[in-house]
Motif scaffolding. Structure first.
Motif, short mmCIF file in Angstrom:
data_model
loop_
_atom_site.label_atom_id
_atom_site.label_comp_id
_atom_site.label_asym_id
_atom_site.label_seq_id
_atom_site.Cartn_x
_atom_site.Cartn_y
_atom_site.Cartn_z
N SER A 130 0.80 -1.23 0.00
CA SER A 130 0.00 0.00 0.00
C SER A 130 0.82 1.27 0.00
O SER A 130 0.66 2.14 -0.87
CB SER A 130 -0.93 0.01 1.22
OG SER A 130 -1.90 -0.98 1.11
N ILE A 131 1.71 1.40 0.98
CA ILE A 131 2.44 2.66 1.14
C ILE A 131 3.38 2.90 -0.05
O ILE A 131 3.40 3.99 -0.64
CB ILE A 131 3.24 2.66 2.46
CG1 ILE A 131 2.28 2.52 3.65
CG2 ILE A 131 4.07 3.93 2.59
CD1 ILE A 131 2.98 2.33 4.98
N ALA A 132 4.18 1.89 -0.39
CA ALA A 132 5.16 2.05 -1.46
C ALA A 132 4.49 2.31 -2.80
O ALA A 132 4.92 3.18 -3.58
CB ALA A 132 6.05 0.80 -1.54
N THR A 133 3.42 1.56 -3.09
CA THR A 133 2.75 1.73 -4.38
C THR A 133 2.07 3.09 -4.46
O THR A 133 2.14 3.77 -5.50
CB THR A 133 1.72 0.61 -4.61
OG1 THR A 133 2.38 -0.65 -4.49
CG2 THR A 133 1.09 0.72 -5.99
N GLU A 134 1.40 3.49 -3.38
CA GLU A 134 0.73 4.80 -3.41
C GLU A 134 1.74 5.91 -3.65
O GLU A 134 1.47 6.86 -4.40
CB GLU A 134 -0.03 5.03 -2.10
CG GLU A 134 -0.81 6.33 -2.12
CD GLU A 134 -2.15 6.22 -1.40
OE1 GLU A 134 -2.61 7.23 -0.87
OE2 GLU A 134 -2.78 5.14 -1.40
N ALA A 135 2.93 5.78 -3.05
CA ALA A 135 3.97 6.79 -3.26
C ALA A 135 4.40 6.83 -4.73
O ALA A 135 4.61 7.91 -5.30
CB ALA A 135 5.17 6.49 -2.37
N LYS A 136 4.50 5.65 -5.35
CA LYS A 136 4.87 5.58 -6.77
C LYS A 136 3.80 6.23 -7.65
O LYS A 136 4.11 6.95 -8.60
CB LYS A 136 5.06 4.12 -7.19
CG LYS A 136 6.23 3.42 -6.55
CD LYS A 136 7.54 3.79 -7.20
CE LYS A 136 8.68 2.94 -6.67
NZ LYS A 136 9.99 3.34 -7.24
N VAL A 137 2.54 5.97 -7.32
CA VAL A 137 1.44 6.51 -8.12
C VAL A 137 1.37 8.03 -7.95
O VAL A 137 1.18 8.76 -8.93
CB VAL A 137 0.10 5.85 -7.71
CG1 VAL A 137 -1.06 6.48 -8.48
CG2 VAL A 137 0.15 4.35 -7.97
N VAL A 138 1.55 8.50 -6.72
CA VAL A 138 1.54 9.95 -6.48
C VAL A 138 2.66 10.62 -7.28
O VAL A 138 2.47 11.70 -7.86
CB VAL A 138 1.68 10.25 -4.97
CG1 VAL A 138 1.97 11.72 -4.73
CG2 VAL A 138 0.41 9.83 -4.23
N ALA A 139 3.83 9.96 -7.32
CA ALA A 139 4.95 10.51 -8.08
C ALA A 139 4.64 10.54 -9.58
O ALA A 139 4.97 11.50 -10.28
CB ALA A 139 6.21 9.69 -7.82
N MET A 140 3.97 9.48 -10.06
CA MET A 140 3.59 9.43 -11.47
C MET A 140 2.61 10.55 -11.80
O MET A 140 2.73 11.23 -12.84
CB MET A 140 2.96 8.07 -11.79
CG MET A 140 2.48 7.91 -13.23
SD MET A 140 1.59 6.36 -13.53
CE MET A 140 0.00 6.74 -12.77
N LEU A 141 1.64 10.76 -10.91
CA LEU A 141 0.65 11.82 -11.13
C LEU A 141 1.32 13.20 -11.12
O LEU A 141 0.95 14.09 -11.91
CB LEU A 141 -0.43 11.75 -10.05
CG LEU A 141 -1.35 10.51 -10.09
CD1 LEU A 141 -2.28 10.51 -8.89
CD2 LEU A 141 -2.15 10.48 -11.39
N LYS A 142 2.28 13.37 -10.23
CA LYS A 142 2.98 14.65 -10.14
C LYS A 142 3.68 14.97 -11.46
O LYS A 142 3.68 16.12 -11.92
CB LYS A 142 4.00 14.60 -9.01
CG LYS A 142 4.68 15.93 -8.73
CD LYS A 142 5.61 15.82 -7.52
CE LYS A 142 6.29 17.15 -7.24
NZ LYS A 142 7.23 17.04 -6.08
N GLU A 143 4.26 13.95 -12.09
CA GLU A 143 4.91 14.15 -13.39
C GLU A 143 3.90 14.58 -14.45
O GLU A 143 4.26 15.25 -15.42
CB GLU A 143 5.60 12.86 -13.83
CG GLU A 143 6.83 12.50 -12.99
CD GLU A 143 7.44 11.17 -13.41
OE1 GLU A 143 6.88 10.55 -14.35
OE2 GLU A 143 8.46 10.77 -12.83
N ARG A 144 2.64 14.21 -14.25
CA ARG A 144 1.59 14.57 -15.20
C ARG A 144 0.86 15.85 -14.80
O ARG A 144 -0.16 16.21 -15.38
CB ARG A 144 0.58 13.43 -15.32
CG ARG A 144 1.18 12.11 -15.79
CD ARG A 144 0.11 11.03 -15.93
NE ARG A 144 0.68 9.73 -16.25
CZ ARG A 144 -0.03 8.62 -16.46
NH1 ARG A 144 -1.37 8.68 -16.40
NH2 ARG A 144 0.55 7.47 -16.74
N GLY A 145 1.36 16.48 -13.74
CA GLY A 145 0.74 17.73 -13.29
C GLY A 145 -0.53 17.53 -12.51
O GLY A 145 -1.39 18.43 -12.45
#
Length: 892
Positions: free
Chosen positions: A84-99
């Motif tokens: 949960s924690i690690a994946t959510e962090a990865k997804v948040v980072a991916m979203l950040k790259e997309r603005g």
């Protein structure tokens, strides 16, 4: 079929892994055979292969391949954990790259993005495991967030809630201010860090203290102040008391007094408790119940208020009164400045201590009181402890049993809620009035909620709000051995009835309690039986300096680079050579190099045998050598079996390694090898091919690729498509000629001594030597004459009754051997050599006699051990007698 000069690992690995998959050798379905089952510890879906994975999965693959070759129905279930924690962090980072920020999208939208990320990156680590040779049943791959497994998690929550084992309440938890979620104990990494220890003065509220003689009391107390030491000055605004030990004579006058917190002047009491260590720090302890677990328990005991001054992101809130909105670490520095400016800071010292960091975000963990969901553990812990204590489940090595017992007897309730979106959402539904119901669906919740509000205002489906939190990832993985076989969806299905309980679990000691123990609890709770029979606990992979491998230290090699460089078989052997169960392994690339060299040794030995020409008319002169290696193979097979039975896998590999490298390649092949450009007899040739085939079988679990490659060489004749080493039956134990094994060891010593003489006298290997023996024991050396003359390049072995004058002599056991040389013997050098041997034997005999004179040893040692020591004594005395005679002959 010609064989290449050198072994090419990459070609073999790609060819045979595809071949195994194509022919479904990894696939398992229930049948009449005995099952052997392993479930993989599911790696995080965010993960990539690291050295710990390499070790863990190599061991699992060795066990599963070995079971397969023993005729069992081997099933190795792979899968990944949704983390949960690690994946959510990865997804948040991916979203950040997309603005995009998480705050600007809905939960369903976020989950869509999360599944997108999982589908793109989530299978990387499983694909990497294939490079290692992992023979998992890939058709059975599971994921802890797939529909059926998620449904099992929700059903489990409801079941335990109905039993009264799940509750909601405010408790102290590990809070990750960066991830903004509670984390479990095993997700907190303790690190030693350099800090500052701040000595802060608190003003005492009492005019009576003006007459206190501080010199008399030797206390950190001025006329109106006492001093505390803390590494966290930013939390003084949350202080609820100052605690002193009631037995501390320095502070008797403070009993019942109050002090003022610096900077905010809030009054707090001085309380008494023996919890405080008098000789630690100043002996005065600031009590901050909201921000320290021990302080919280102390506060509960003394009914102190709980003042939380931190927001979820680690900034100071309104309760702090000052520096509101500042980050906790920025506030620490500013508080120190303010304290010093107002005269409250007595001194600052450098200080080292252990601090908890979030494994996922590396943020410093904050102890925090939070409303969370908890699972009661004490009731479930009792049977889980009994299974291990009674031996139904064996922990390997056994040393972990005591630590397991300690944890289970002191188990704490499990915080199972996480403030995230990626995971199984807690099935709690809140009514507008704050009440809640537990149900699988909104419709079921609505039905229950209506019963709660029957006499109140009408309730609609939309009035229900589901709990925002998700369940801890471990709340999924503790069900893993059951859920991978759909034991919740269909509790009586063919798979669960056949494969469960599983056989062996291979995992790391650091999750013995947080995963293994919980799986045992779940097994008992939901199936009424154990989930596995044995737990093999690996060590931590460290570098040769003893440091744990990590990206930050840059000391962890990329496993795929190692495979590229040394081949998968070389890396597997390298990992296992240095990995005794439960002990940390000091890894160095040289182990993988040793593994690669071993593969090359096997390859070159095969090329040697394949290159021999066979003459059907030749007589077999190698009967003794063939019988010896057959016995030696069976002896080694017994050792290997015994090591595997005790889960000494590293030792099993070493026994195999020595058998192949030393006994087969260095001795047996040299014993039977024909003279250069001469043929070999057909009987020896066929026996050697048979030995080689058995060697490939026992090597296969450790080195699957090279063994499969050689297995299909035409040296063994034409094989059917399904006739593969991976499913070949392992050799069974055969007869052992113990006398032959003992006597060949003496023969090997003879050959070694002759070779040493050649080296010391610089005699060319091709020059033949004569050899005589004066027999004092009962060994018939003439029966080994062919081996001795062949390996030592000896003209003949002569039996003599007297010493051979002018010859170089040596002893093997109590027999004397002589090598006549054309050059004269240097009597001085020979005397020095004999005296050195005499001194060594005298010391050796002294140590043996000392042991035999030890009453405790003689009373406690087994009879066979005493017999061995007595034989050592007799042999040493016989050798000393001969040495004394030789020294006398030379007049030394």
């Amino acid at each position: 079929m010609s064989i290449s000069k050198t072994y090419l690992p990459k070609e073999a690995e790609e060819k045979w892994y595809s071949y195994w998959l194509k022919h479904e050798f990894f696939k398992s379905v229930p049948d009449e055979r005995e099952p052997y089952t392993i479930v993989i510890p599911p790696p995080n879906v965010t993960g990539v292969l690291h050295m710990g994975h390499m070790l863990n999965n190599t061991i699992q693959d060795v066990l599963i391949r070995r079971a397969r070759m023993k005729g069992k129905n081997a099933c190795w279930v792979p899968g990944t954990d949704h983390a949960s924690i690690a994946t959510e962090a990865k997804v948040v980072a991916m979203l950040k790259e997309r603005g995009i920020t998480k705050k600007t999208i809905t939960r369903p939208e976020f989950m869509t993005y999360a599944w997108e990320w999982k589908e793109k990156y989530g299978g990387i680590i499983l694909e990497q495991l294939k490079k290692l040779g992992a023979s998992c049943d890939w058709d059975r791959t599971r994921f802890t967030m797939e529909d059926d497994l998620s449904e099992a998690v929700i059903d489990t929550f409801i079941h335990l809630y109905k039993k009264g084992l799940i509750y909601r309440g405010v408790r102290m938890v590990n809070w990750d201010p960066q991830g903004k979620t509670a984390v479990s104990d095993e997700e907190v990494i303790r690190k030693e860090v350099n800090q500052k220890l701040y000595y802060i003065r608190y003003r005492v509220v009492s005019s009576e203290l003006s007459d206190v003689n501080e010199t008399t009391h030797h206390s950190p107390l001025t006329t109106h102040y006492l001093t505390i030491a803390t590494t966290r000055p930013e939390t003084i605004m949350a202080d609820a008391a100052i605690c002193i030990n009631p037995n501390d004579e320095r502070y008797i006058h403070l009993h019942g007094k109050k002090v003022l917190i610096p900077l905010i002047n809030r009054e707090i009491p001085v309380i008494l408790d023996e919890y405080v260590t008098m000789d630690f720090g100043t002996g005065c302890l600031k009590v901050t119940p909201a921000h320290d677990l021990n302080d919280y328990e102390l506060g509960q005991k003394h009914n102190l208020p709980v003042i939380d001054i931190l927001n979820d992101d680690g900034t100071l809130n309104e309760n702090a009164k000052i520096l509101i909105g500042e980050d906790r670490f920025a506030a620490r520095k500013k508080i120190a400045v303010l304290l010093e400016a107002d005269g409250y800071l007595e001194k600052v010292e450098e200080y080292k201590s252990q601090i908890g960091f979030s494994e996922r975000t590396d943020a410093v963990i904050e102890p925090k009181l939070s409303m969370q969901w908890f699972c009661k553990m004490d009731e479930m812990a009792k049977p889980a402890l009994d299974y291990v204590i009674k031996g139904d489940i064996k922990l390997i090595p056994e040393k972990f049993t005591n630590t397991y017992r300690h944890w289970m007897e002191n188990v704490k309730d499990w915080c199972i809620s996480r403030q995230l979106w990626w995971g199984q959402q807690i099935p709690a539904w809140y009514l507008p009035n704050g009440q809640f119901v537990i149900a699988k669906t909104r419709e079921e919740a609505f039905h229950q909620a209506k019963q709660l509000t029957a006499h109140h205002s009408p309730l609609t489906l939309d009035d229900l709000k589901q709990d925002e939190d998700v369940l801890d990832t471990w709340f999924s993985s503790w069900l893993w051995p059951i859920s991978v076989f759909d034991g919740f969806k269909d509790p009586n299905n063919a798979d669960i009835n056949y494969y469960y309980p599983t056989n062996d679990l291979v995992t790391a000691p650091e999750i013995l309690f947080f995963w293994v123990a919980r799986m045992i609890m779940a097994g008992h709770e939901f199936r009424g039986e154990i989930p596995f029979k044995n737990v093999y606990l690996t060590g931590i992979v460290r570098d040769k300096l003893g440091r744990k491998m990590s990206k930050s230290l840059g000391n962890s090699p990329d496993p795929l680079d190692l495979i590229e460089k040394f081949g998968a078989d070389g890396v597997r052997v390298g990992m296992l050579l240095c990995s005794p169960a439960g002990n940390d392994l000091m890894f160095d690339e040289s182990y993988c190099e040793q593994g690669r060299n071993f593969a090359n040794k096997v390859w070159n030995a095969f090329r040697l045998v394949k290159g021999w020409e066979v003459d059907n008319s030749l007589q077999n002169n190698n009967a003794v050598a063939i019988e010896w290696f057959g016995s030696r193979f069976n002896e080694a097979l017994n050792q290997i079996e015994e090591n595997f039975a005790q889960y000494r896998i590293s030792e099993a590999l070493m026994a195999t390694y020595k058998l192949v490298w030393d006994d087969f390649c260095a001795w047996y092949l040299e014993m039977i090898k024909p003279v250069y450009q001469h043929p070999i007899d057909v009987e020896t040739y066929n026996c050697t091919i048979g030995f080689f085939e058995d060697i490939l079988k026992i090597l296969h679990p450790f080195m699957p690729f090279i063994t499969e490659e050689l297995w299909h060489d035409d040296l063994f004749g034409e094989r059917e498509e399904s006739d593969c080493c991976i499913i070949a039956q392992l050799p069974t134990n055969g007869k052992i000629n113990a006398q032959l094994l003992t006597e060949v060891e003496l023969v090997k010593q003879i050959v070694t001594q002759v070779r040493n003489i050649r080296n010391s006298k610089q005699i060319p290997p091709k020059e033949k030597l004569a050899l005589s023996v004066k027999e004092n024991a009962s060994v018939d050396y003439k029966s080994y004459e062919h081996i001795i003359t062949h390996l030592g390049n000896i003209t003949a072995l002569d039996i003599v009754t007297d010493k051979v004058v002018g010859a170089v002599n040596f002893m093997v056991a109590t027999d004397e051997f002589y090598v006549p040389l054309t050059e004269s013997i240097d009597p001085v050098a020979e005397c020095a050599r004999l005296q050195k041997d005499r001194d060594y034997l005298t010391g050796f005999l002294r140590s043996v006699n000392s042991k035999l004179a030890n009453e405790r040893f003689m009373n406690n040692a087994k009879p066979e051990i005493i017999e061995i020591e007595l034989k050592k004594k007799a042999d040493a005395e016989a050798k000393l007698k001969i040495l004394e005679e030789n020294l006398s002959t030379l007049a030394c």
